[in-house]
Scaffold this motif. Structure first.
Motif, mmCIF file in Angstrom:
data_model
loop_
_atom_site.group_PDB
_atom_site.id
_atom_site.type_symbol
_atom_site.label_atom_id
_atom_site.label_comp_id
_atom_site.label_asym_id
_atom_site.label_seq_id
_atom_site.Cartn_x
_atom_site.Cartn_y
_atom_site.Cartn_z
ATOM 1 N N LEU A 107 10.228 6.967 -0.223
ATOM 2 C CA LEU A 107 8.979 6.225 -0.046
ATOM 3 C C LEU A 107 9.243 4.721 0.022
ATOM 4 O O LEU A 107 8.607 4.004 0.805
ATOM 5 C CB LEU A 107 8.009 6.537 -1.185
ATOM 6 N N GLU A 108 10.174 4.244 -0.774
ATOM 7 C CA GLU A 108 10.536 2.825 -0.725
ATOM 8 C C GLU A 108 11.082 2.458 0.652
ATOM 9 O O GLU A 108 10.773 1.388 1.197
ATOM 10 C CB GLU A 108 11.568 2.509 -1.808
ATOM 11 N N ILE A 109 11.864 3.345 1.241
ATOM 12 C CA ILE A 109 12.414 3.078 2.570
ATOM 13 C C ILE A 109 11.303 3.124 3.619
ATOM 14 O O ILE A 109 11.264 2.294 4.532
ATOM 15 C CB ILE A 109 13.546 4.068 2.893
ATOM 16 N N VAL A 110 10.383 4.088 3.492
ATOM 17 C CA VAL A 110 9.218 4.134 4.385
ATOM 18 C C VAL A 110 8.488 2.791 4.351
ATOM 19 O O VAL A 110 8.154 2.208 5.395
ATOM 20 C CB VAL A 110 8.252 5.269 3.975
ATOM 21 N N ALA A 111 8.241 2.296 3.138
ATOM 22 C CA ALA A 111 7.495 1.044 2.971
ATOM 23 C C ALA A 111 8.235 -0.134 3.596
ATOM 24 O O ALA A 111 7.622 -1.009 4.224
ATOM 25 C CB ALA A 111 7.235 0.793 1.487
ATOM 26 N N GLN A 112 9.555 -0.171 3.438
ATOM 27 C CA GLN A 112 10.316 -1.295 3.980
ATOM 28 C C GLN A 112 10.422 -1.229 5.499
ATOM 29 O O GLN A 112 10.404 -2.258 6.180
ATOM 30 C CB GLN A 112 11.696 -1.354 3.328
ATOM 31 N N VAL A 113 10.543 -0.029 6.045
ATOM 32 C CA VAL A 113 10.549 0.103 7.506
ATOM 33 C C VAL A 113 9.227 -0.419 8.068
ATOM 34 O O VAL A 113 9.202 -1.167 9.054
ATOM 35 C CB VAL A 113 10.797 1.566 7.923
ATOM 36 N N ALA A 114 8.114 -0.036 7.440
ATOM 37 C CA ALA A 114 6.806 -0.529 7.891
ATOM 38 C C ALA A 114 6.697 -2.037 7.708
ATOM 39 O O ALA A 114 6.156 -2.743 8.566
ATOM 40 C CB ALA A 114 5.700 0.185 7.115
ATOM 41 N N ARG A 115 7.218 -2.546 6.615
ATOM 42 C CA ARG A 115 7.143 -3.981 6.325
ATOM 43 C C ARG A 115 7.868 -4.815 7.397
ATOM 44 O O ARG A 115 7.460 -5.921 7.742
ATOM 45 C CB ARG A 115 7.765 -4.254 4.951
ATOM 46 N N TYR A 116 8.942 -4.273 7.964
ATOM 47 C CA TYR A 116 9.730 -5.031 8.941
ATOM 48 C C TYR A 116 9.400 -4.655 10.380
ATOM 49 O O TYR A 116 10.209 -4.869 11.275
ATOM 50 C CB TYR A 116 11.224 -4.847 8.668
ATOM 51 N N HIS A 117 8.194 -4.132 10.614
ATOM 52 C CA HIS A 117 7.835 -3.812 11.993
ATOM 53 C C HIS A 117 7.436 -5.063 12.785
ATOM 54 O O HIS A 117 7.270 -5.005 14.002
ATOM 55 C CB HIS A 117 6.693 -2.771 12.033
ATOM 56 N N ILE A 159 0.834 -1.209 0.000
ATOM 57 C CA ILE A 159 0.000 0.000 0.000
ATOM 58 C C ILE A 159 0.864 1.253 0.000
ATOM 59 O O ILE A 159 0.617 2.203 -0.756
ATOM 60 C CB ILE A 159 -0.962 -0.012 1.210
ATOM 61 N N ILE A 160 1.887 1.272 0.836
ATOM 62 C CA ILE A 160 2.725 2.466 0.938
ATOM 63 C C ILE A 160 3.471 2.730 -0.366
ATOM 64 O O ILE A 160 3.580 3.885 -0.800
ATOM 65 C CB ILE A 160 3.705 2.335 2.119
ATOM 66 N N THR A 161 3.968 1.695 -1.015
ATOM 67 C CA THR A 161 4.696 1.921 -2.282
ATOM 68 C C THR A 161 3.786 2.461 -3.371
ATOM 69 O O THR A 161 4.270 3.072 -4.323
ATOM 70 C CB THR A 161 5.366 0.628 -2.789
ATOM 71 N N GLN A 162 2.487 2.245 -3.236
ATOM 72 C CA GLN A 162 1.536 2.722 -4.242
ATOM 73 C C GLN A 162 0.890 4.042 -3.837
ATOM 74 O O GLN A 162 -0.080 4.482 -4.451
ATOM 75 C CB GLN A 162 0.439 1.671 -4.467
ATOM 76 N N THR A 163 1.428 4.684 -2.804
ATOM 77 C CA THR A 163 0.837 5.899 -2.247
ATOM 78 C C THR A 163 1.859 7.028 -2.258
ATOM 79 O O THR A 163 3.050 6.791 -2.075
ATOM 80 C CB THR A 163 0.374 5.646 -0.802
ATOM 81 N N GLU A 164 1.404 8.246 -2.508
ATOM 82 C CA GLU A 164 2.296 9.398 -2.477
ATOM 83 C C GLU A 164 2.099 10.167 -1.177
ATOM 84 O O GLU A 164 0.975 10.348 -0.709
ATOM 85 C CB GLU A 164 2.035 10.310 -3.676
#
Length: 545
Positions: free
Chosen positions: A438-448, A424-429
């Protein structure tokens, strides 16, 4: 202040400072003496906006933080979107023309004694397979770092420019910024962008994808069908509708809508409809000859009129406010704000990111109290652990967005929701967050939660070594913050960090004995211990009320 006094520090995301010493010299805004800048108005800054239908340069002199005089304004008709939207990449001739234009802008900036410049690229470069090659070439030939910004960041900059001319304090306004590649729509007030949506219905893109002549009735019907699918991020009637972009400014002139003392023109909806009908009766050549439209404006102005008309109707209003400002004006205001008030500017950026992330979370039905609590704790930990992680303002913004959105994947399915959050985050601005961030935001969330980052995970292994380090350090902090709200009841009030040579101790205050939170911390703190090479302990302190 002499030119040599500006030459200090390292480069940062807001762009270079140009010093006149026979050639272009680039240094950092982040290390400029803010007090010295504040005491040495006037300040000269410049903006470059690499759009899909043209490239714009604007240089300005500021006598006060929000008041400036334009020194020079240039538009070069390079249509990057023509090849980008048709072939998926920038063709060589168009790329050459764009680079040559930016070389000329850099030379003008030096001649005008410009102190700081920021250059941004929008959808054509963003969507091109060779966009990075173009960016690297600009840096190599001009020394200017060209940022590829998201539609949400475009709207943040547009909002800064619009609110400098229009009073947005009463109610929620709709802003539509129409370019060659996309149309950004947002609900705003005088403080922030409350919600934003990007639509791939830019004028050049419509011409490329729908084909046909823009004077053709069937083509206009297809455009209307596209625009009717636009979703505005507002449910009630707007307080007003603001339109920005070169096409609405051209339509304003055709409507003979004189600007008021603030530089704002108003076009009644019925007048816009009349102009559209008039344009439809003319051929492309007649629009150029009879209406004095540029060729690169005459072919896109009809689809532009359709877009503005439909969004005006969807906003529930009957007139369009045209402030005659856009992205480049927002860049100028943002640059000077950062130069003279860096810390407040950074805080305002975080507020924009938080507001946008919360709006995104609500869209996916997230649990707002939990998200806010985890974010509060994560940022507190980040600040107190600064001596260990060595990260800066950019990473703090990344953690802010990731912590607020870490659970949005539950909208798809609670099981493996961390992976759904990544998607979802990678598809959101998110305004204030660029594509790489944004890719780093998504990966940080993915590894929570669940498994830690590993080199057999495709998205993770594709990152640079530096970015993998950032993901690990931020995700480790996010896991700790998430553990401290294990029951989603916001029981933890404060966390005080004690850093030792062998251990990090968290002194926690809050409601109850916090035993479940400490149990969760033992389980989820393993990644923190591995990344920071210290044992992690928590102890309950203070009152239990």
């Amino acid at each position: 202040m002499s030119a040599t006094e500006w030459r200090r520090g390292r480069y940062d995301r807001f762009g270079p400072i140009i010093a006149r010493d026979g050639r272009h010299k680039f240094v950092s805004l982040a290390t400029v003496d803010k007090q010295a800048v504040n005491e040495t108005f006037p300040i000269r800054v410049a903006a470059i906006d690499v759009g899909s239908n043209g490239i714009r340069f604007q240089a300005a002199e500021f006598l006060q933080p929000e008041h400036y005089t334009t020194l020079e304004q240039v538009r070069t008709p390079v249509r990057l979107g023509q090849s980008a939207f048709k072939e998926g990449k920038l063709d060589k001739d168009t790329m050459d023309a764009a680079v040559n234009a930016i070389v000329g802008y850099a030379e003008r900036a030096a001649t005008l004694n410009i102190q700081a410049i920021r250059a941004v690229a929008t959808s054509a470069v963003r969507d091109s397979s060779n966009g990075r090659e173009f960016i690297e070439r600009v840096k190599r030939e001009t020394g200017i770092r060209l940022e590829t910004i998201s539609g949400a960041e475009e709207m943040r900059l547009v909002h800064l420019a619009v609110r400098s001319r229009i009073d947005l304090r009463k109610g929620h306004w709709v802003i539509a910024d129409l370019g060659g590649g996309s149309c950004e729509t947002a609900v705003v007030d005088d403080k922030t962008v409350r919600d934003t949506v990007s639509h791939a219905i830019g004028t050049v893109r419509l011409l490329q994808e729908l084909g046909g002549s823009d004077a053709d009735e069937e083509f206009e019907q297809r455009v209307e069908e596209y625009v009717n699918a636009v979703r505005l991020p507002i449910r009630q009637k707007a307080a007003g509708f603001v339109a920005t972009g070169g096409n609405i400014e051209a339509l304003s002139k055709l409507a003979a809508a004189d600007a008021d003392d603030d530089g704002v023109s108003v076009i009644p909806l019925n007048v816009l409809r009349s102009i559209r009908k008039r344009l439809s009766r003319l051929t492309f050549e007649e629009r150029v000859a009879n209406l004095d439209l540029r060729e690169d404006r005459a072919d896109v102005i009809i689809p532009a009129a359709i877009v503005y008309e439909r969004i005006c109707v969807k906003s529930g209003v009957d007139r369009i406010h045209v402030p005659n400002v856009g992205v480049k004006d927002g860049i100028l205001l943002d640059l000077v704000d950062d130069m003279i008030e860096h810390v407040p500017h950074a805080k305002r950026q975080e507020q924009v990111i938080a507001s946008a992330a919360l709006a995104i979370g609500k869209r996916y039905g997230f649990e707002s109290p939990h998200a806010r609590q985890v974010s509060r704790l994560a940022l507190s930990l980040f600040d107190q652990l600064a001596g260990l992680h060595g990260l800066g303002e950019t990473e703090r913004r990344i953690l802010l967005a990731a912590s607020l959105l870490h659970d949005v994947g539950a909208f798809i399915n609670q099981e493996k929701h961390h992976k759904h959050s990544y998607y979802i985050i990678t598809q959101t601005e998110i305004p204030g967050i660029d594509a790489d961030e944004l890719e780093i935001v998504a990966q940080v969330a993915r590894y929570h939660r669940k498994g830690e980052p590993a080199l057999h995970h495709d998205p993770y292994v594709d990152l640079s070594a530096g970015d993998r380090m950032r993901v690990c350090r931020l995700a480790a902090i996010l896991r700790v913050a998430d553990a401290l709200d294990r029951e989603h009841r916001q029981a933890v009030r404060t966390v005080e960090v004690k850093i030792g040579d062998d251990a990090v101790i968290l002194e926690i205050t809050g409601k109850g004995d916090l035993s479940l939170e400490r149990w969760a911390l033992d389980k989820k703190g393993k990644m923190f211990e591995r990344i920071y090479e210290r044992a992690l302990h928590a102890r309950r302190t203070g009152s239990r009320k």
